[in-house]
Design a protein around this motif. Structure first.
Motif, short mmCIF file in Angstrom:
data_model
loop_
_atom_site.label_atom_id
_atom_site.label_comp_id
_atom_site.label_asym_id
_atom_site.label_seq_id
_atom_site.Cartn_x
_atom_site.Cartn_y
_atom_site.Cartn_z
N GLY A 55 0.81 -1.23 0.00
CA GLY A 55 0.00 0.00 0.00
C GLY A 55 0.83 1.26 0.00
O GLY A 55 0.28 2.37 0.02
N ALA A 56 2.17 1.12 -0.02
CA ALA A 56 3.05 2.30 -0.03
C ALA A 56 3.09 2.92 -1.42
O ALA A 56 2.69 2.32 -2.41
N SER A 57 3.60 4.15 -1.47
CA SER A 57 3.67 4.87 -2.74
C SER A 57 5.11 5.04 -3.23
O SER A 57 5.37 5.84 -4.12
N ARG A 114 0.30 14.28 -2.80
CA ARG A 114 -0.33 13.02 -3.17
C ARG A 114 -0.42 12.13 -1.93
O ARG A 114 0.32 12.30 -0.96
N ASN A 115 -1.33 11.19 -1.96
CA ASN A 115 -1.54 10.31 -0.81
C ASN A 115 -0.42 9.29 -0.72
O ASN A 115 0.33 9.06 -1.65
N GLY A 116 -0.34 8.65 0.45
CA GLY A 116 0.58 7.54 0.60
C GLY A 116 1.72 7.81 1.57
O GLY A 116 1.78 8.84 2.24
N PHE A 117 2.63 6.86 1.60
CA PHE A 117 3.81 6.93 2.45
C PHE A 117 4.92 6.17 1.74
O PHE A 117 4.67 5.40 0.80
N LEU A 118 6.15 6.38 2.17
CA LEU A 118 7.29 5.70 1.57
C LEU A 118 7.83 4.64 2.51
O LEU A 118 7.84 4.82 3.73
N LEU A 119 8.28 3.54 1.94
CA LEU A 119 8.97 2.51 2.71
C LEU A 119 10.44 2.89 2.83
O LEU A 119 11.09 3.20 1.83
N VAL A 173 7.29 13.20 2.39
CA VAL A 173 7.57 13.45 0.97
C VAL A 173 6.28 13.39 0.14
O VAL A 173 6.02 14.29 -0.68
N PRO A 174 5.42 12.36 0.29
CA PRO A 174 4.17 12.37 -0.47
C PRO A 174 3.30 13.59 -0.15
O PRO A 174 2.64 14.14 -1.05
N LYS A 217 -1.37 2.11 -9.16
CA LYS A 217 -1.75 2.11 -7.74
C LYS A 217 -0.64 2.70 -6.89
O LYS A 217 -0.89 3.49 -5.97
N VAL A 218 0.62 2.34 -7.18
CA VAL A 218 1.76 2.83 -6.40
C VAL A 218 1.95 4.33 -6.60
O VAL A 218 2.13 5.08 -5.63
N VAL A 219 1.90 4.81 -7.84
CA VAL A 219 2.18 6.23 -8.11
C VAL A 219 0.95 7.11 -7.90
O VAL A 219 1.03 8.33 -8.03
#
Length: 690
Positions: free
Chosen positions: A347-349, A504-509, A498-499, A393-395
């Motif tokens: 679910g990460a971006s 934009r939605n999401g989070f980074l791993l 950063v997102p 989905k990722v981007v």
């Protein structure tokens, strides 16, 4: 007329507990098998539930949902008029077994439990399953109501048996049974089996790809049979990458070999096998015939089905050559696709990578770039809607189409050079040059003010007493560690925000960068930026990473890598005038570390055994006293830092001497001082000198 049988081996990228997704991939593989004219489809191990459900196998829900999915398969029109083999967990008389279920036209023919479980290395199958010990024996199994309603059967055979078709006989192995010293296929072939099927869940290691194929070729050549091997692919939520390479082999010749690493979620290999060629081959091996003539009978299940069709077909010819990709390309693909599966299912971006300009973090950056390259090149060659959906989905952009690796890397990978007053301009430049070359979203920050704030606040509590690099060793290490841990805090701050900055939605791993050698030595700060969400290189040696980065530089035309490899590895946590280097800090070279690691784990050496071997291996290179000192230093360092290995970031398993203790390398958290072992080493050295 020749007896021509058409069979399919499948390779699926399944996911634990993803019952809906797993069902769709199984159905797709059966559909493709039928389109290719197959009369029999063999699937990989535990494909319905997913292989690495681990303690979820204790849950009755996992078993019940697996039966529900099997019921869906049984009644689906796509599963009719083809013999199908699928894998799932089954409970029989209160015992859970890892099973194959073979069905045809809404009827279950046999449930075959795994006999020999895998309990070494990364595997702990007997924690959840029990091996079937009643060889050549079948019993009645009462089907659950959800399946009874589809098949109109109450009882079906459960146990160790062959499938007796109109025109051939099929035996069944499950993964580890192929690797065992006494394999099931031997007795089955002596009892008349002409085809052996094997549903497997086998992982990759660098330089190990050919091992399974050699075992299959040997089994097929020795017994005279067709071997149909179906394996899983991908990262299914664990630290291993399941490497695919599904295979069909006839009398020792490879007819079909699946891709070693691929983005394909569903791969089907179909071969037309001449059964008469098997019979002729068997008949020519007179020693086999003599043994087979006295072999005890094997229970069988009669199947009203012909695997051959009276249609014009051409037998599949053996492959001219069979080769596997070199280690450097394995690193470019294996960890990259492991990262991709992790990313698309999390679910990460995207990823956040602290990029220092050294070999380790640069290798991770290039592996991420390789991931982007694999995706963009795959989409150019395949109309794979699932891969495109995953990318979008990722981007977080349903209209996006990746045109090239650099643009995709800019959307998925964020890098950051976290410098300090102890960092050099050279490492900063190397990091920036690489980030520009691969197109990552790059930042540069300075952590000195944060680390100074930590130290100043500490000094207030210590009545003005302040640690310095020139002071005692404990002061020096504390000042190094606070820098390293500050980078971890910044990494997670960036990963969350950063997102948000990009609206934009999401989070980074957060991606870690500690190699397998440094992990064994404990040469990293506990909970520094090596404490990440995942680590693509945690199972790769420094030597292999250097070779990889040079290879990748040529492959991807990255001019920046030469300077990275040639620069001495350094943490840059002390003032620059100290000329700090990793090997000097560790008191051993990376070559030596790799050697220690291989002796410690795969060869199961303690301190004394390691010293005894190295006295011969390094004879003429080091004196006996120096070898003893090096072994003692390694084990002292290993013992002192063992606690760090218990919190290693989940890493892609690629090397057989990894210290990862989640399941691969189970050891105590604390050690003694090895006084007895070291004394025995001294005695050994003295005998060598005398």
């Amino acid at each position: 007329m020749a007896s021509l049988a058409t069979v399919s081996a499948t390779c699926l990228n399944q996911f634990p507990l993803d019952f809906h997704g797993n069902l769709q991939r199984i159905l797709r593989s059966i559909e493709i098998s039928k389109q290719q004219g197959s009369r029999f489809r063999c699937g990989p191990e535990l494909e319905i539930s997913g292989y690495n459900c681990e303690d979820h196998f204790y849950e009755q829900d996992t078993i019940n949902h697996s039966w529900e999915i099997l019921a869906e398969l049984l009644k689906d029109d796509r599963c009719q008029d083809i013999l199908v083999d699928v894998g799932l967990p089954v409970m029989f008389k209160g015992v859970t077994y890892n099973c194959r279920v073979i069905f045809l036209n809404k009827k279950i023919l046999l449930i075959r439990p795994k006999q020999i479980l895998c309990d070494d290395g990364n595997y702990r199958e007997s924690r959840w399953f029990t091996g079937w010990t009643k060889v050549r024996h079948i019993e009645d199994f009462r089907l659950p109501p959800v399946v009874q309603g589809v098949t109109n059967q109450v009882f079906v055979p459960f146990g160790d048996a062959l499938l007796d078709l109109h025109d051939t006989c099929i035996g069944i192995e499950i993964c580890e049974e192929l690797w065992a010293p006494v394999s099931s296929h031997i007795d089955q072939s002596l009892a008349g089996a002409e085809i052996i099927i094997n549903g497997s869940g086998s992982h990759t290691e660098i330089r190990k790809a050919s091992y399974a194929l050699e075992l299959i070729k040997s089994a097929s050549a020795k017994c005279g049979l067709a071997y149909v091997f179906s394996n899983l692919r991908g990262c299914d939520g664990e630290r291993v990458y399941l490497n695919g390479c599904s295979t069909i082999v006839l009398n020792g010749d490879v007819l079909k070999l699946g891709e070693q690493y691929s983005l394909m979620d569903v791969e089907v290999l179909t071969a037309v096998i001449n059964l008469d060629a098997i019979r002729t081959y068997k008949n020519r091996i007179r020693s086999r015939s003599l043994i087979a003539a006295s072999a005890p009978s094997y229970p069988s299940v009669r199947v009203e089905w012909s695997i051959c069709e009276h249609v014009s077909r051409i037998p599949t010819s053996p492959l001219d050559t069979v080769s596997f990709i070199p280690p450097e390309e394995e690193i470019a693909r294996g960890p990259a696709l492991w990262m991709w599966d992790y990313l698309r299912r999390s679910g990460a971006s995207g990823f956040f990578l602290p990029l220092s300009g050294g070999v380790d973090s640069s290798s991770v950056a290039i592996i991420a770039y390789s991931m982007c390259t694999l995706i963009t090149e795959y989409l150019k060659d395949h109309q794979d809607e699932q891969v495109l959906r995953d990318v979008r989905k990722v981007v977080r952009d349903q209209e996006y189409y990746p045109q090239d690796a650099t643009s995709l890397c800019g959307k998925i990978l964020t890098t950051c050079y976290m410098g300090s007053e102890n960092s050099s301009q050279e490492t900063k430049s190397r990091a920036e040059n690489l980030a520009n070359a691969i197109g990552s979203n790059h930042f540069v920050i300075n952590i000195s003010s944060a680390t100074k704030a930590f130290v100043e606040e500490l000094s207030k509590s210590f009545d003005g007493k302040t640690p310095t690099f020139q002071g005692e060793k404990v002061e020096n290490l504390a000042l190094q560690n606070v820098q390293a841990r500050s980078r971890m805090v910044y990494a997670y701050l960036f990963a969350q925000l950063v997102p948000w900055k990009q609206q934009r939605n999401g989070f980074l791993l957060v991606v870690g960068t500690a190699n397998v050698d440094e992990a064994i030595r404990g040469y990293f700060t506990k909970y520094d930026c090596s404490a990440a969400d995942l680590n693509p290189i945690g199972g790769i040696s420094k030597i292999d990473l250097k070779n990889f980065i040079l290879y990748a530089g040529r492959k991807f035309k990255l001019e920046a890598v030469r300077e990275i490899v040639e620069a001495p590895p350094t943490a840059e946590l002390q003032p620059l005038e100290s000329n700090q280097t990793d090997e000097q800090d560790m008191g051993m070279t990376y070559d030596e570390l790799s050697c220690f690691g291989k002796l410690r784990k795969p060869q199961a050496c303690g301190p004394f055994s390691m010293a005894a071997i190295l006295l011969q291996m390094w004879k003429g290179k080091h004196s006996p006293e120096e070898i003893a000192r090096k072994v003692k230093h390694f084990y002292t360092s290993y013992a002192m830092n063992r606690h760090k290995m218990s919190i290693l970031t989940p890493a892609c398993h690629m090397e057989n001497y990894s210290p990862e203790d989640h399941r691969y390398d189970l050891r105590p958290l604390f050690y003694p001082d090895f006084a007895w072992q070291f004394k025995k080493i001294d005695d050994l050295v003295q005998s060598e000198v005398d």
